[in-house]
Design a protein around this motif. Structure first.
Motif, PDB file in Angstrom:
ATOM      1  N   ASN A  22       4.389 -58.174  11.816  1.00 55.96           N
ATOM      2  CA  ASN A  22       4.180 -58.050  13.150  1.00 55.96           C
ATOM      3  C   ASN A  22       5.408 -57.906  13.859  1.00 55.96           C
ATOM      4  O   ASN A  22       6.055 -59.086  14.092  1.00 55.96           O
ATOM      5  N   PRO A  23       5.873 -56.944  14.568  1.00 54.24           N
ATOM      6  CA  PRO A  23       6.931 -56.429  15.138  1.00 54.24           C
ATOM      7  C   PRO A  23       6.879 -57.344  16.511  1.00 54.24           C
ATOM      8  O   PRO A  23       8.209 -57.682  17.062  1.00 54.24           O
ATOM      9  N   ASP A  24       5.917 -57.711  16.911  1.00 52.47           N
ATOM     10  CA  ASP A  24       5.940 -58.613  18.260  1.00 52.47           C
ATOM     11  C   ASP A  24       6.434 -59.981  18.061  1.00 52.47           C
ATOM     12  O   ASP A  24       6.986 -60.577  18.841  1.00 52.47           O
ATOM     13  N   LEU A  25       6.893 -60.290  16.782  1.00 49.50           N
ATOM     14  CA  LEU A  25       7.148 -61.757  16.585  1.00 49.50           C
ATOM     15  C   LEU A  25       8.816 -61.604  16.467  1.00 49.50           C
ATOM     16  O   LEU A  25       9.433 -62.692  15.929  1.00 49.50           O
ATOM     17  N   SER A  26       9.360 -60.402  16.106  1.00 48.63           N
ATOM     18  CA  SER A  26      10.979 -60.454  16.162  1.00 48.63           C
ATOM     19  C   SER A  26      11.564 -59.016  16.616  1.00 48.63           C
ATOM     20  O   SER A  26      10.759 -57.915  16.267  1.00 48.63           O
ATOM     21  N   ASP A  27      12.672 -59.124  16.960  1.00 48.69           N
ATOM     22  CA  ASP A  27      13.317 -57.819  17.660  1.00 48.69           C
ATOM     23  C   ASP A  27      13.959 -57.180  16.329  1.00 48.69           C
ATOM     24  O   ASP A  27      14.761 -56.035  16.265  1.00 48.69           O
ATOM     25  N   ALA A  28      14.151 -57.927  15.101  1.00 46.61           N
ATOM     26  CA  ALA A  28      14.937 -57.235  14.156  1.00 46.61           C
ATOM     27  C   ALA A  28      14.486 -56.179  13.390  1.00 46.61           C
ATOM     28  O   ALA A  28      13.339 -56.019  13.212  1.00 46.61           O
ATOM     29  N   THR A  29      15.342 -55.218  13.228  1.00 47.23           N
ATOM     30  CA  THR A  29      14.903 -54.190  12.690  1.00 47.23           C
ATOM     31  C   THR A  29      15.086 -54.294  10.998  1.00 47.23           C
ATOM     32  O   THR A  29      16.120 -54.887  10.627  1.00 47.23           O
ATOM     33  N   LEU A  30      13.866 -54.200  10.186  1.00 43.71           N
ATOM     34  CA  LEU A  30      14.251 -54.652   8.495  1.00 43.71           C
ATOM     35  C   LEU A  30      14.735 -53.572   7.896  1.00 43.71           C
ATOM     36  O   LEU A  30      14.749 -52.387   8.101  1.00 43.71           O
ATOM     37  N   THR A  31      15.328 -53.969   6.988  1.00 40.21           N
ATOM     38  CA  THR A  31      16.296 -52.962   6.032  1.00 40.21           C
ATOM     39  C   THR A  31      15.847 -53.453   4.665  1.00 40.21           C
ATOM     40  O   THR A  31      15.123 -54.522   4.199  1.00 40.21           O
ATOM     41  N   GLN A  32      16.019 -52.545   3.662  1.00 39.59           N
ATOM     42  CA  GLN A  32      15.556 -52.725   2.288  1.00 39.59           C
ATOM     43  C   GLN A  32      16.229 -54.045   1.829  1.00 39.59           C
ATOM     44  O   GLN A  32      15.614 -54.799   1.031  1.00 39.59           O
ATOM     45  N   GLU A  33      17.364 -54.274   2.012  1.00 36.22           N
ATOM     46  CA  GLU A  33      17.906 -55.571   1.603  1.00 36.22           C
ATOM     47  C   GLU A  33      17.389 -56.833   2.186  1.00 36.22           C
ATOM     48  O   GLU A  33      17.196 -57.739   1.614  1.00 36.22           O
ATOM     49  N   SER A  34      16.937 -56.816   3.424  1.00 34.72           N
ATOM     50  CA  SER A  34      16.276 -58.048   4.084  1.00 34.72           C
ATOM     51  C   SER A  34      14.886 -58.172   3.418  1.00 34.72           C
ATOM     52  O   SER A  34      14.625 -59.164   3.091  1.00 34.72           O
ATOM     53  N   ILE A  35      14.408 -57.128   2.966  1.00 34.68           N
ATOM     54  CA  ILE A  35      12.544 -57.217   2.286  1.00 34.68           C
ATOM     55  C   ILE A  35      13.064 -57.515   1.028  1.00 34.68           C
ATOM     56  O   ILE A  35      12.148 -58.602   0.619  1.00 34.68           O
ATOM     57  N   LEU A  36      13.802 -57.067   0.548  1.00 34.09           N
ATOM     58  CA  LEU A  36      14.250 -57.689  -1.035  1.00 34.09           C
ATOM     59  C   LEU A  36      14.358 -59.073  -1.246  1.00 34.09           C
ATOM     60  O   LEU A  36      13.970 -59.897  -1.749  1.00 34.09           O
TER      61      LEU A  36
END
Length: 144
Positions: A22-36
């Motif tokens: 839900n992008p409305d809850l965070s301004d951060a762009t996700l990366t592969q590393e952050s998802i892992l």
């Protein structure tokens, strides 16, 4: 089991691990590393992870804009117990695959699979001990 951070949520559906964003809850762009890292924190780090799906998700943030998404990113793979008995019934082999994201079969479950094939005599305890030490067993002679 459900795990949720501000914008990310992981949910188990059957054996599939579903990422909800839900992008409305965070301004951060996700990366592969952050998802892992989030998968690992959620307790799904040992599952079979679909890196292509994660890479698609990361790329879609840039192409498709910041809209809510759901995507299967991992899967639990259960262990498989395979007992092969020789045609003359004088030998038996056991294979136990290593699970991903699930617990190994208990010794009782392994013994039940062996007994189901009618193997009750000549069982090699040392072969079963190897399984208990490593959590899987490549094709091994377990009875003669």
């Amino acid at each position: 089991m459900t795990y949720e951070t501000t914008a990310l949520k992981f949910e188990l559906s059957g054996q599939d691990v579903i990422l909800s964003w839900n992008p409305d809850l965070s301004d951060a762009t996700l990366t592969q590393e952050s998802i892992l890292q989030a998968l690992s924190n959620a307790g799904y780090g040992q599952c079979k992870i679909d890196l292509k799906a994660i890479d698609f998700f990361v790329a879609s943030q840039q192409r498709l804009g910041r809209q809510a998404r759901q995507l299967k990113v991992a899967q639990q793979i259960p262990s498989e117990i395979v007992v092969l008995v020789a045609s003359n019934s004088l030998q038996a082999w056991l294979t136990i695959t290593e699970p991903q994201g699930q617990l190994c079969p208990t010794p009782g479950e392994v013994e039940a699979a062996i007994a189901k094939e009618g193997i009750v005599f000549g069982i090699k305890a040392e072969a079963l001990a190897v399984y208990q030490q490593q959590g899987y067993l490549e094709k091994t002679l377990i009875a003669e």
